[in-house]
Design a protein around this motif. Structure first.
Motif, PDB file in Angstrom:
ATOM      1  N   LEU A 182       0.829  -1.201   0.000  1.00  0.00           N
ATOM      2  CA  LEU A 182       0.000   0.000   0.000  1.00  0.00           C
ATOM      3  C   LEU A 182       0.868   1.257   0.000  1.00  0.00           C
ATOM      4  N   ALA A 185       2.440   1.621  -3.479  1.00  0.00           N
ATOM      5  CA  ALA A 185       1.545   1.668  -4.644  1.00  0.00           C
ATOM      6  C   ALA A 185       1.584   3.033  -5.325  1.00  0.00           C
ATOM      7  N   ASP A 187      -0.049   3.055  -8.601  1.00  0.00           N
ATOM      8  CA  ASP A 187      -1.118   2.933  -9.588  1.00  0.00           C
ATOM      9  C   ASP A 187      -2.114   1.883  -9.095  1.00  0.00           C
ATOM     10  N   ASP A 188      -3.146   1.622  -9.897  1.00  0.00           N
ATOM     11  CA  ASP A 188      -4.180   0.668  -9.506  1.00  0.00           C
ATOM     12  C   ASP A 188      -3.631  -0.737  -9.328  1.00  0.00           C
ATOM     13  N   ALA A 189      -2.647  -1.089 -10.158  1.00  0.00           N
ATOM     14  CA  ALA A 189      -2.065  -2.433 -10.045  1.00  0.00           C
ATOM     15  C   ALA A 189      -1.417  -2.618  -8.670  1.00  0.00           C
ATOM     16  N   LEU A 191      -2.221  -0.972  -5.926  1.00  0.00           N
ATOM     17  CA  LEU A 191      -3.295  -1.012  -4.939  1.00  0.00           C
ATOM     18  C   LEU A 191      -4.000  -2.364  -4.925  1.00  0.00           C
ATOM     19  N   GLN A 192      -4.174  -2.951  -6.097  1.00  0.00           N
ATOM     20  CA  GLN A 192      -4.806  -4.271  -6.179  1.00  0.00           C
ATOM     21  C   GLN A 192      -3.955  -5.329  -5.485  1.00  0.00           C
ATOM     22  N   ARG A 193      -2.636  -5.215  -5.653  1.00  0.00           N
ATOM     23  CA  ARG A 193      -1.729  -6.171  -4.997  1.00  0.00           C
ATOM     24  C   ARG A 193      -1.829  -6.027  -3.478  1.00  0.00           C
ATOM     25  N   LEU A 216     -10.395   1.402   0.971  1.00  0.00           N
ATOM     26  CA  LEU A 216     -10.179   1.191  -0.465  1.00  0.00           C
ATOM     27  C   LEU A 216     -11.511   1.061  -1.205  1.00  0.00           C
ATOM     28  N   ARG A 221     -10.339   2.873  -4.698  1.00  0.00           N
ATOM     29  CA  ARG A 221      -8.911   2.846  -5.044  1.00  0.00           C
ATOM     30  C   ARG A 221      -8.472   1.408  -5.308  1.00  0.00           C
ATOM     31  N   GLY A 222      -8.062   1.138  -6.568  1.00  0.00           N
ATOM     32  CA  GLY A 222      -7.620  -0.198  -6.938  1.00  0.00           C
ATOM     33  C   GLY A 222      -8.765  -1.155  -7.173  1.00  0.00           C
ATOM     34  N   MET A 223      -9.994  -0.650  -7.104  1.00  0.00           N
ATOM     35  CA  MET A 223     -11.190  -1.473  -7.276  1.00  0.00           C
ATOM     36  C   MET A 223     -12.376  -0.546  -7.512  1.00  0.00           C
TER      37      MET A 223
END
Length: 586
Positions: A182, A185, A187-189, A191-193, A216, A221-223
């Motif tokens: 977090l 992060a 970018d979205d990738a 945040l997704q991780r 999130l 964010r990330g989703m």
């Protein structure tokens, strides 16, 4: 011969250890502890660990952090991995000051000793346990390397230990890795991780992971943004005792975001969060009690929570407390104290507080020197491009506060500030309508007033509504639109707007009459001290308008209105007294 002596004579130390453990687990904790302590005193590491845990948990013996730590240290020095992890945890949280030197001595009257973290010792014991393969210790070691003192921090090592812990399925390891991702992060990738690791952490029902997933989901964010999922995560985090989750869940219940609106439950969760130190929750509680609505207004309670938040640097709460002192709601009316809280609000960066402070200066609060100082301060801020400073300096010029009165310059500063300050839009609009410092221009004035009203400024909403009632607005009379504006201001706590909404609903305007709603708005305004509303609510109660008649309560409200100098209340009470005499005579 005691049980311990009989067992010592007949059984090995290992057998006595197992029997002691079975007693602890079967419910005979006192006897089990006595047996384990005997084995521990003989130097058995497992027994020492279990005795230490018993002292920490208060199982079979009165709880003692000092004794628990002492036995755990013996077990840890003997190589017991779980003892090393637990001891590392205690050092991370902090042992009482003086305990290490054996100087800890408390009487019943003493305050609890200060707990002092020792990250160096925590690191030593956590590393030993982590090297031995303990996933929990690996996660703890990562945490120490992340948040410990600067000389211990090592983000590369911390991440490596989190990865080892997570690979072993440890929820705390997943949480540490999720926090690492977090922070990294971009970018979205990324945040997704992070979110993936946090979801793994929720398998252990970790409150922090639940709270972060709520954030999130709420922010998208990330989703995809999912308020229902956010509310559920916040609820679960709140139930795990995370104050930030309690605060957010309370807010969502308060606003009906992602979950059904429930003011009572919102108040419960916000109170829990506030008592745990969540400043925003305390400010929201102040709002709950000040606004009333589903819960009766309680200005004393509101002032207490606003003060709680304001003392911790919450600018809007300091402003709200200032407004209570300005109106005398829940506290004694004290404009000087209101000004003090407005200053605190301003220093905390709350622009609305600065605007209120500027307005309050007009009432003559403070000495001439203080007003000159404040005016000079606003002038410097205005010349530096600060729009709020421009507004406040415009107020000083318009009213001659701390400087020579100059409405022409005041209008210029107000016009400049109106591009970004709602209060300036309202003031400049009024100056245009009234022709103060500028040529009268009702159309332009109403346009600025409309901007302020759309931004939620209640005074602007009320002024516009009044213009629409009288027909002085550019478009002429528009009672339906006026009612909308009064209702918007009333919902935000404007007492005069509450009375005006009741008056429109009461009849005689170009909107359908609704005495039930009229009565409800008169009541809300009356409860907040509006004398005319007290008169009207008293009349409605006495005459049974918009609801059941209640002459006793109606008289009480009329007496309150009389106490505020409302002449019609005097006449109304005299009329009722005359009717009473006629009835007695008959």
């Amino acid at each position: 011969m005691s049980l311990k002596q009989r067992l010592a004579a007949r059984f090995s130390r290992s057998a006595r250890l197992q029997y002691g453990v079975s007693l602890m687990e079967s419910g005979d904790a006192k006897q089990g502890f006595a047996l384990l302590s005997d084995v521990a005193a003989a130097g058995d590491p497992e027994a020492q660990y279990r005795v230490g845990r018993a002292y920490l948990d208060g199982t079979g013996v009165p709880p003692s952090l000092e004794e628990g730590a002492r036995w755990l240290r013996l077990a840890a020095e003997a190589g017991r991995v779980d003892a090393r992890f637990t001891l590392a945890t205690l050092y991370t949280i902090g042992l009482p000051e003086g305990m290490e030197e054996g100087a800890l001595s408390l009487s019943a009257k003493d305050a609890p000793p200060k707990r002092v973290p020792d990250f160096d010792k925590a690191l030593h014991w956590a590393r030993l346990a982590a090297d031995a393969g303990s996933p929990d210790a690996q996660a703890l070691l990562g945490y120490i390397l992340t948040v410990g003192p600067e000389h211990l921090r090592d983000s590369t090592q911390a991440r490596s230990w989190y990865e080892k812990s997570a690979a072993a399925g440890c929820s705390q390891g997943h949480l540490g890795l999720g926090l690492t991702f977090l922070n990294e992060a971009r970018d979205d990738a990324g945040l997704q991780r992070a979110a993936e690791q946090l979801r793994f952490a929720t398998r252990g029902n970790l409150g922090t992971a639940l709270y972060l997933l709520g954030v999130l989901n709420e922010q998208g964010r990330g989703m995809p943004r999912d308020l229902a999922a956010a509310a559920d995560y916040y609820r679960r985090g709140a139930e795990r005792g995370v104050p930030a989750a309690q605060s957010r869940y309370g807010y969502m219940l308060l606003e009906g975001r992602g979950v059904g609106r429930d003011i009572s439950r919102a108040e419960t969760w916000l109170r829990r969060a506030a008592l745990s130190g969540e400043t925003e929750a305390a400010a929201l509680l102040g709002d709950v009690y000040a606004r009333g609505g589903d819960l009766p207004p309680n200005y004393l309670e509101a002032s207490n929570w606003y003060r709680f938040a304001a003392d911790r640097g919450h600018g809007p709460a300091a402003r709200a407390l200032g407004l209570l002192y300005l109106t005398g709601a829940g506290v004694h009316r004290d404009p000087a104290e209101a000004a003090r809280w407005f200053r605190i609000s301003t220093e905390a960066g709350d622009q609305a507080g600065m605007a209120d402070l500027g307005n309050l200066v007009l009432t003559g609060v403070g000495t001439d020197e203080e007003r000159r100082t404040l005016s000079a301060r606003f002038e410097r801020a205005a010349n530096d491009g600060d729009l709020v400073g421009a507004f406040n300096f415009g107020v000083c010029l318009a009213e001659g506060v701390g400087t020579v009165r100059d409405e022409r310059q005041a209008a210029q500063w107000m016009h400049r500030a109106a591009d970004g300050v709602v209060n300036a839009q309202y003031w400049y609009g009024r100056m245009l309508i009234e022709g103060r410092g500028v040529e009268p221009n009702v159309k332009a004035g109403c346009e600025w007033m409309e901007k302020a009203a759309e931004a939620g400024m209640t005074d602007a909403q009320v002024v516009l509504a009044q213009l629409m009632i009288t027909g002085a607005a550019v478009g002429g009379r528009d009672h339906a639109r006026a009612l909308e504006l009064y209702l918007a201001a009333a919902e935000r706590g404007h007492v005069g707007a509450m009375f005006s909404a009741g008056a429109i609903y009461g009849g005689g305007h170009d909107v359908p009459e609704d005495r039930v709603k009229a009565r409800a708005w008169f009541k809300r305004a009356a409860e907040r001290g509006n004398g005319l509303a007290q008169l009207m609510y008293g009349r409605y109660l006495v005459r049974g308008l918009g609801g059941p008649a209640n002459s006793v309560e109606g008289r009480e409200w009329l007496v309150r209105a009389q106490g505020q100098g409302v002449k019609d209340a005097v006449a109304e009470l005299q009329r009722l007294s005359g009717e009473d005499q006629v009835m007695r005579a008959s």
